[in-house]
Design an enzyme around this catalytic site. Structure first.
Site, mmCIF file in Angstrom:
data_model
loop_
_atom_site.group_PDB
_atom_site.id
_atom_site.type_symbol
_atom_site.label_atom_id
_atom_site.label_comp_id
_atom_site.label_asym_id
_atom_site.label_seq_id
_atom_site.Cartn_x
_atom_site.Cartn_y
_atom_site.Cartn_z
ATOM 1 N N ASN A 1 11.239 -10.096 5.747
ATOM 2 C CA ASN A 1 9.991 -10.216 6.120
ATOM 3 C C ASN A 1 9.969 -10.118 7.702
ATOM 4 O O ASN A 1 11.228 -9.941 8.605
ATOM 5 C CB ASN A 1 9.170 -11.687 6.527
ATOM 6 C CG ASN A 1 8.822 -11.758 5.159
ATOM 7 O OD1 ASN A 1 10.007 -12.073 4.084
ATOM 8 N ND2 ASN A 1 7.674 -11.858 4.752
ATOM 9 N N HIS B 1 5.834 -6.987 6.452
ATOM 10 C CA HIS B 1 7.904 -6.763 6.004
ATOM 11 C C HIS B 1 8.386 -5.632 6.686
ATOM 12 O O HIS B 1 7.530 -4.927 6.668
ATOM 13 C CB HIS B 1 7.780 -6.311 4.497
ATOM 14 C CG HIS B 1 7.791 -7.665 3.782
ATOM 15 N ND1 HIS B 1 9.005 -8.580 3.244
ATOM 16 C CD2 HIS B 1 6.623 -8.632 3.114
ATOM 17 C CE1 HIS B 1 8.382 -9.723 2.136
ATOM 18 N NE2 HIS B 1 7.180 -9.687 2.596
ATOM 19 N N CYS C 1 10.650 -8.992 -2.113
ATOM 20 C CA CYS C 1 9.840 -9.179 -3.634
ATOM 21 C C CYS C 1 11.061 -9.105 -4.422
ATOM 22 O O CYS C 1 11.131 -7.550 -4.379
ATOM 23 C CB CYS C 1 8.701 -8.603 -3.497
ATOM 24 S SG CYS C 1 7.628 -9.317 -5.113
HETATM 25 P P1 HMG Z 1 3.543 -14.498 -17.851
HETATM 26 O O1 HMG Z 1 4.748 -14.143 -18.524
HETATM 27 O O2 HMG Z 1 2.071 -13.820 -18.495
HETATM 28 O O3 HMG Z 1 2.644 -16.298 -18.501
HETATM 29 O O4 HMG Z 1 3.516 -14.859 -16.327
HETATM 30 P P2 HMG Z 1 3.132 -17.114 -19.474
HETATM 31 O O5 HMG Z 1 1.685 -17.633 -19.039
HETATM 32 O O6 HMG Z 1 2.977 -16.190 -20.891
HETATM 33 O O7 HMG Z 1 4.548 -17.542 -19.435
HETATM 34 C C1 HMG Z 1 5.751 -17.686 -19.041
HETATM 35 C C2 HMG Z 1 6.632 -18.619 -19.166
HETATM 36 O O8 HMG Z 1 6.862 -19.228 -17.888
HETATM 37 C C3 HMG Z 1 6.359 -19.618 -19.779
HETATM 38 O O9 HMG Z 1 7.848 -20.358 -21.062
HETATM 39 C C4 HMG Z 1 5.725 -20.675 -19.196
HETATM 40 O O10 HMG Z 1 5.543 -21.990 -19.527
HETATM 41 C C5 HMG Z 1 5.924 -20.850 -17.553
HETATM 42 P P3 HMG Z 1 8.021 -20.480 -22.196
HETATM 43 O O11 HMG Z 1 6.758 -20.635 -22.936
HETATM 44 O O12 HMG Z 1 8.224 -19.007 -22.420
HETATM 45 O O13 HMG Z 1 9.324 -21.753 -22.046
HETATM 46 N N1 HMG Z 1 5.269 -20.749 -16.609
HETATM 47 C C6 HMG Z 1 5.429 -22.008 -16.184
HETATM 48 N N2 HMG Z 1 6.166 -22.413 -15.256
HETATM 49 C C7 HMG Z 1 6.446 -23.590 -14.284
HETATM 50 N N3 HMG Z 1 5.901 -22.921 -13.598
HETATM 51 C C8 HMG Z 1 4.516 -22.473 -13.455
HETATM 52 C C9 HMG Z 1 4.139 -21.325 -15.055
HETATM 53 N N4 HMG Z 1 3.673 -20.335 -15.703
HETATM 54 C C10 HMG Z 1 4.326 -20.250 -16.685
HETATM 55 N N5 HMG Z 1 3.496 -21.875 -12.842
HETATM 56 C C11 HMG Z 1 3.694 -15.560 -13.857
HETATM 57 C C12 HMG Z 1 3.100 -14.783 -15.303
HETATM 58 C C13 HMG Z 1 2.046 -15.577 -13.679
HETATM 59 C C14 HMG Z 1 4.015 -17.023 -14.511
HETATM 60 C C15 HMG Z 1 4.425 -14.956 -13.747
HETATM 61 O O14 HMG Z 1 4.341 -13.489 -13.572
HETATM 62 C C16 HMG Z 1 5.006 -15.229 -12.866
HETATM 63 O O15 HMG Z 1 5.684 -16.596 -12.617
HETATM 64 N N6 HMG Z 1 4.392 -14.597 -11.230
HETATM 65 C C17 HMG Z 1 5.010 -15.077 -10.156
HETATM 66 C C18 HMG Z 1 6.145 -13.492 -9.351
HETATM 67 C C19 HMG Z 1 6.314 -14.156 -7.710
HETATM 68 O O16 HMG Z 1 6.309 -15.627 -7.779
HETATM 69 N N7 HMG Z 1 6.286 -13.117 -7.381
HETATM 70 C C20 HMG Z 1 7.040 -13.682 -6.019
HETATM 71 C C21 HMG Z 1 6.081 -14.032 -5.354
HETATM 72 S S1 HMG Z 1 4.623 -12.266 -4.212
HETATM 73 C C22 HMG Z 1 5.535 -11.460 -2.889
HETATM 74 O O17 HMG Z 1 6.677 -12.278 -2.745
HETATM 75 C C23 HMG Z 1 4.400 -11.367 -1.898
HETATM 76 C C24 HMG Z 1 3.711 -12.182 -1.411
HETATM 77 O O18 HMG Z 1 5.155 -12.468 0.400
HETATM 78 C C25 HMG Z 1 2.433 -11.450 -0.059
HETATM 79 C C26 HMG Z 1 3.736 -10.068 -0.117
HETATM 80 O O19 HMG Z 1 5.008 -9.506 0.743
HETATM 81 O O20 HMG Z 1 2.754 -8.762 -0.015
HETATM 82 C C27 HMG Z 1 3.497 -13.242 -1.233
HETATM 83 MG MG MG Z 2 6.372 -11.024 1.708
#
Ligand code: HMG
Ligand code: MG
Length: 309
Positions: free
Chosen positions: A260, A220, A251
Site C-alpha cells: 500500500n 497500492h 493481496c
Molecule cells: P469458500 O471456499 O467458497 O467458502 O471460500 P466455504 O464456505 O466453502 O468455506 C471453506 C472453508 O473455510 C470451510 O472450512 C469453512 O468453514 C471455512 P472446512 O469446512 O473446509 O473445514 N470458513 C471460515 N473459517 C473461518 N472464518 C470464516 C470462514 N468462512 C469459511 N469467515 C471465503 C469463501 C469467502 C470464505 C474465502 O474466499 C475467503 O476467506 N476469502 C478471503 C480472501 C482474502 O482475505 N483476501 C484478502 C483480503 S481482500 C484485499 O486484500 C483487498 C483490499 O485490501 C482492497 C484492495 O486492495 O483492493 C481489501
Molecule cells: Mg489492499
C-alpha cells in the site's frame, strides 16, 4: 529528524484520517510467519505513534489466508486496544461476523470486487453471489450497532480483465453501499490508477449520491502513483486515506499487487501541506525499522529509507 517544510495549499482539508491497514493488508501477504506477539506489538506501536484508526486483522477462512489464522489470539492479546469503532476487521461472510461479534468487536469491513474475475479468485463467488453473501453480514452488523466499511477492489484496473470501466465500478459501489454500509473504500488493488482516473471515479460516484464524506481511498503503490492519486482525492474533498506503515502489503489473490501507500510517505506529504493527522512521523519510522527487523527485509517506503538511513 528532518521535517517537511510547511507550505499549505488552497482547497485541501484541514484534517485527514489515516486508516492504517498495515497489520491486515500488510501482514496478510507476508511469506514468513509473524508471531502474534509481534503483531500485537506492531499495533501498539502504531497507536503510540498517534494512529487512531487501525484495521487489525481478518476473520476470513484460515485456509485462504493462513497468515491471519491467529485473528482470535491477536484480538485477545490486544484486549481493549482492539475494541471500538476505530479497530475494524475484515469479514467476508456471516461466519466471519460471528467470530468478530463473539470477541466484542464493533467495526467490520466487507470486501467486494468491481470485476468478476477477482470476485471469483478472492471470494470464490460471482459479484452477484458475493453481494448476496454480504447482505446478511451488513444487516446483522448494523443491528448489533457495528460500523461497517465496504471495500471495492479493482477500481482502477484488473490483472486479468485489464481496464475496468468507471460505470462498472460505480455500479458495484452503489450496490455495496445500498446494503447499508457506512463507508466506501476505493481499492486500487494493483496500483495502476492515475490522478485523472481518480477524479473521474469520484465524480461518477458523486453523481450517484455517494459523496466524498463517505469515501476513503485505498491505493497500492505498484506503479508509484499512490501519493499523486491521494493528493487528487484530497483536492476532491476526500478526508479518509488508507495507508500501511512501512509500505507493507499486497493481496495473496492478486499476484501483481504490491504494498500500500506507505503511511510515512503520506504523513510527510500531509505534514508539508499543514494537514493535521495526529501522527508522529519519527515514532512511525522507528516502528517500520523495528518491523523490518522482524521481517528480515528493509521497508520499501522512500520516507523510511530517507529518514532511517
Ligand atoms: P469458500 O471456499 O467458497 O467458502 O471460500 P466455504 O464456505 O466453502 O468455506 C471453506 C472453508 O473455510 C470451510 O472450512 C469453512 O468453514 C471455512 P472446512 O469446512 O473446509 O473445514 N470458513 C471460515 N473459517 C473461518 N472464518 C470464516 C470462514 N468462512 C469459511 N469467515 C471465503 C469463501 C469467502 C470464505 C474465502 O474466499 C475467503 O476467506 N476469502 C478471503 C480472501 C482474502 O482475505 N483476501 C484478502 C483480503 S481482500 C484485499 O486484500 C483487498 C483490499 O485490501 C482492497 C484492495 O486492495 O483492493 C481489501
Ligand atoms: Mg489492499
Amino acid at each position: 529528524m528532518r521535517r517537511a517544510q510547511r507550505e499549505p495549499m488552497a482547497g485541501m482539508p484541514e484534517r485527514v484520517t489515516i486508516y492504517e491497514v498495515g497489520p491486515r493488508d500488510g501482514l496478510q501477504n507476508e511469506k514468513s510467519i509473524v508471531s502474534v506477539g509481534a503483531k500485537a506489538e506492531f499495533v501498539r506501536r502504531l497507536l503510540a505513534a498517534g494512529l487512531q484508526t487501525i484495521e487489525t486483522t481478518s476473520f476470513v477462512s484460515p485456509k485462504w489466508v493462513p497468515q491471519l489464522a491467529d485473528a482470535e489470539e491477536l484480538i485477545a492479546a490486544l484486549g481493549e486496544d482492539a475494541a471500538g469503532s476505530q479497530r475494524p476487521v475484515l469479514v467476508p461472510n456471516e461466519r466471519g461476523l460471528d467470530r468478530a461479534l463473539e470477541h466484542g468487536l464493533s467495526a467490520v469491513a466487507i470486501f467486494g470486487s468491481a470485476t468478476e474475475t477477482f470476485a471469483r479468485k478472492n471470494l470464490n463467488r460471482t459479484v452477484a453471489e458475493s453481494l448476496g453473501m454480504f447482505a446478511p453480514v451488513v444487516s446483522r452488523a448494523k443491528e448489533s450497532g457495528a460500523w461497517v466499511r465496504a471495500y471495492v477492489s479493482m477500481c482502477f484496473g484488473d490483472p486479468w480483465e485489464g481496464d475496468v470501466p468507471v460505470e462498472q465500478v460505480v455500479d458495484v459501489a452503489c450496490r455495496m453501499m445500498d446494503l447499508g454500509c457506512d463507508q466506501l473504500s476505493l481499492g486500487d488493488t494493483i496500483g495502476v490508477g492515475t490522478p485523472g482516473h481518480v477524479a473521474r471515479l469520484l465524480e461518477g460516484l458523486d453523481a450517484q449520491g455517494i459523496g466524498v464524506d463517505r469515501i476513503g481511498v485505498h491505493f497500492h503503490d505498484t506503479y508509484g502513483q499512490a501519493l499523486a492519486n491521494t493528493v487528487t482525492a484530497l483536492q476532491h474533498g476526500v478526508t479518509v486515506v488508507d495507508a500501511s506503515t512501512g509500505g507493507l502489503g499486497g493481496c495473496p489473490y492478486a499476484q501483481s499487487a504490491t504494498g500500500n501507500l506507505a503511511t510515512e510517505d503520506l504523513v510527510w506529504a500531509l505534514d508539508g501541506l499543514g494537514i493535521e493527522t495526529g501522527v508522529d512521523l519519527e515514532q512511525l519510522v522507528q516502528t517500520s525499522v523495528w518491523m523490518a527487523e522482524q521481517l528480515g527485509r528493509p521497508s520499501p517506503s522512500r520516507v523510511v529509507k530517507a529518514l532511517a538511513g
